[in-house]
Design a protein around this motif. Structure first.
Motif, PDB file in Angstrom:
ATOM      1  N   LEU A  23       0.782  -1.104   0.125  1.00 52.94           N
ATOM      2  CA  LEU A  23      -0.020  -0.063   0.129  1.00 52.94           C
ATOM      3  C   LEU A  23       0.934   1.210  -0.134  1.00 52.94           C
ATOM      4  O   LEU A  23       0.543   2.074  -0.825  1.00 52.94           O
ATOM      5  CB  LEU A  23      -0.835  -0.069   1.126  1.00 52.94           C
ATOM      6  CG  LEU A  23      -2.051  -1.147   1.274  1.00 52.94           C
ATOM      7  CD1 LEU A  23      -2.670  -1.108   2.603  1.00 52.94           C
ATOM      8  CD2 LEU A  23      -3.154  -0.847   0.249  1.00 52.94           C
ATOM      9  N   LEU A  24       1.966   1.345   0.731  1.00 47.82           N
ATOM     10  CA  LEU A  24       2.734   2.361   0.812  1.00 47.82           C
ATOM     11  C   LEU A  24       3.419   2.641  -0.582  1.00 47.82           C
ATOM     12  O   LEU A  24       3.586   3.970  -0.928  1.00 47.82           O
ATOM     13  CB  LEU A  24       3.876   2.406   1.757  1.00 47.82           C
ATOM     14  CG  LEU A  24       3.481   2.326   3.172  1.00 47.82           C
ATOM     15  CD1 LEU A  24       4.669   1.757   4.133  1.00 47.82           C
ATOM     16  CD2 LEU A  24       3.253   3.639   3.582  1.00 47.82           C
ATOM     17  N   HIS A  25       3.705   1.592  -1.282  1.00 51.59           N
ATOM     18  CA  HIS A  25       4.367   1.501  -2.517  1.00 51.59           C
ATOM     19  C   HIS A  25       3.305   2.263  -3.628  1.00 51.59           C
ATOM     20  O   HIS A  25       3.703   2.934  -4.493  1.00 51.59           O
ATOM     21  CB  HIS A  25       4.982   0.247  -2.920  1.00 51.59           C
ATOM     22  CG  HIS A  25       5.480   0.307  -4.389  1.00 51.59           C
ATOM     23  ND1 HIS A  25       6.722   0.923  -4.670  1.00 51.59           N
ATOM     24  CD2 HIS A  25       5.013  -0.429  -5.432  1.00 51.59           C
ATOM     25  CE1 HIS A  25       6.894   0.524  -5.900  1.00 51.59           C
ATOM     26  NE2 HIS A  25       6.148   0.016  -6.448  1.00 51.59           N
ATOM     27  N   LYS A  30       1.180   7.118  -6.589  1.00 50.47           N
ATOM     28  CA  LYS A  30       0.154   7.843  -7.004  1.00 50.47           C
ATOM     29  C   LYS A  30       0.450   9.227  -6.549  1.00 50.47           C
ATOM     30  O   LYS A  30       0.091  10.106  -7.646  1.00 50.47           O
ATOM     31  CB  LYS A  30      -1.219   7.502  -6.462  1.00 50.47           C
ATOM     32  CG  LYS A  30      -1.856   6.228  -6.700  1.00 50.47           C
ATOM     33  CD  LYS A  30      -3.343   6.183  -5.901  1.00 50.47           C
ATOM     34  CE  LYS A  30      -3.045   5.263  -4.671  1.00 50.47           C
ATOM     35  NZ  LYS A  30      -4.369   5.091  -4.114  1.00 50.47           N
ATOM     36  N   ARG A  31       1.033   9.447  -5.532  1.00 49.62           N
ATOM     37  CA  ARG A  31       0.933  10.991  -5.223  1.00 49.62           C
ATOM     38  C   ARG A  31       2.180  11.386  -4.357  1.00 49.62           C
ATOM     39  O   ARG A  31       2.123  12.537  -3.813  1.00 49.62           O
ATOM     40  CB  ARG A  31      -0.299  11.486  -4.732  1.00 49.62           C
ATOM     41  CG  ARG A  31      -0.658  10.526  -3.243  1.00 49.62           C
ATOM     42  CD  ARG A  31      -1.899  11.146  -2.627  1.00 49.62           C
ATOM     43  NE  ARG A  31      -2.628  10.051  -1.977  1.00 49.62           N
ATOM     44  CZ  ARG A  31      -4.037   9.600  -1.806  1.00 49.62           C
ATOM     45  NH1 ARG A  31      -4.755  10.560  -2.496  1.00 49.62           N
ATOM     46  NH2 ARG A  31      -4.132   8.770  -1.069  1.00 49.62           N
ATOM     47  N   ASP A  38       0.843  11.897   3.324  1.00 51.01           N
ATOM     48  CA  ASP A  38       0.061  12.763   3.909  1.00 51.01           C
ATOM     49  C   ASP A  38      -1.070  12.293   4.535  1.00 51.01           C
ATOM     50  O   ASP A  38      -1.289  10.963   4.406  1.00 51.01           O
ATOM     51  CB  ASP A  38      -0.328  13.877   2.949  1.00 51.01           C
ATOM     52  CG  ASP A  38      -1.321  13.166   1.597  1.00 51.01           C
ATOM     53  OD1 ASP A  38      -1.578  12.210   2.026  1.00 51.01           O
ATOM     54  OD2 ASP A  38      -1.195  13.728   0.650  1.00 51.01           O
ATOM     55  N   LYS A  39      -1.893  13.146   5.322  1.00 51.98           N
ATOM     56  CA  LYS A  39      -2.943  12.699   5.887  1.00 51.98           C
ATOM     57  C   LYS A  39      -4.062  11.934   4.922  1.00 51.98           C
ATOM     58  O   LYS A  39      -4.442  10.828   5.451  1.00 51.98           O
ATOM     59  CB  LYS A  39      -3.675  13.827   6.592  1.00 51.98           C
ATOM     60  CG  LYS A  39      -4.975  13.644   7.301  1.00 51.98           C
ATOM     61  CD  LYS A  39      -5.847  14.827   7.563  1.00 51.98           C
ATOM     62  CE  LYS A  39      -7.166  14.536   8.630  1.00 51.98           C
ATOM     63  NZ  LYS A  39      -8.016  13.486   8.057  1.00 51.98           N
ATOM     64  N   ASN A  40      -4.246  12.137   3.875  1.00 51.84           N
ATOM     65  CA  ASN A  40      -5.258  11.503   2.959  1.00 51.84           C
ATOM     66  C   ASN A  40      -4.740  10.147   2.729  1.00 51.84           C
ATOM     67  O   ASN A  40      -5.325   9.067   2.632  1.00 51.84           O
ATOM     68  CB  ASN A  40      -5.262  12.267   1.553  1.00 51.84           C
ATOM     69  CG  ASN A  40      -5.993  13.672   1.762  1.00 51.84           C
ATOM     70  OD1 ASN A  40      -6.829  13.618   2.790  1.00 51.84           O
ATOM     71  ND2 ASN A  40      -5.876  14.430   1.205  1.00 51.84           N
ATOM     72  N   ALA A  41      -3.347   9.924   2.423  1.00 52.11           N
ATOM     73  CA  ALA A  41      -2.766   8.785   2.187  1.00 52.11           C
ATOM     74  C   ALA A  41      -2.877   7.956   3.270  1.00 52.11           C
ATOM     75  O   ALA A  41      -3.150   6.677   3.187  1.00 52.11           O
ATOM     76  CB  ALA A  41      -1.434   8.914   1.704  1.00 52.11           C
TER      77      ALA A  41
END
Length: 111
Positions: A23-25, A30-31, A38-41
């Motif tokens: 998921l981190l990858h 993506k962004r 960031d908070k959204n991630a």
């Protein structure tokens, strides 16, 4: 081993840890810019964990795991960058001669 590490191993089975890294990858592709998440991630990762595993991992726990994984990665990168070290992904081992290991361990003891 500290109790924090014991808790980490107990609550992060290998499949969960691998999914977290995945998921981190994906978030990075993506962004993300740099190493900051960031908070959204974090929210997206937290939600994905709940969907996949039915367990809530708080943002604080996810961030702490992320930081521990970064530390492990930095240590591993130093190890395999040492002259004479060779990573074998199929065997999941680092290979080196006795002399190289001795040299590496001496350097580690000095630091």
């Amino acid at each position: 081993m500290s109790s924090n590490q014991d808790e980490d191993v107990a609550s992060w089975p290998v499949t969960v840890e691998k999914h977290f890294i995945h998921l981190l990858h994906e978030e990075r592709k993506k962004r993300l810019k740099g190493l900051t998440v960031d908070k959204n991630a974090w929210d997206a990762i937290e939600d994905e964990f709940f969907i996949k595993f039915g367990k809530r991992y708080t943002r604080e726990k996810l961030k702490a795991k992320y930081n521990r994984l970064r530390k492990i990665y930095r240590e591993f990168a130093k190890l395999v960058a040492h002259t004479g070290m060779c990573w074998d992904p199929e065997a999941d081992k680092v290979h080196a001669s006795e002399e190289v290991w001795e040299s590496y361990l001496k350097v580690c003891m000095i630091l």
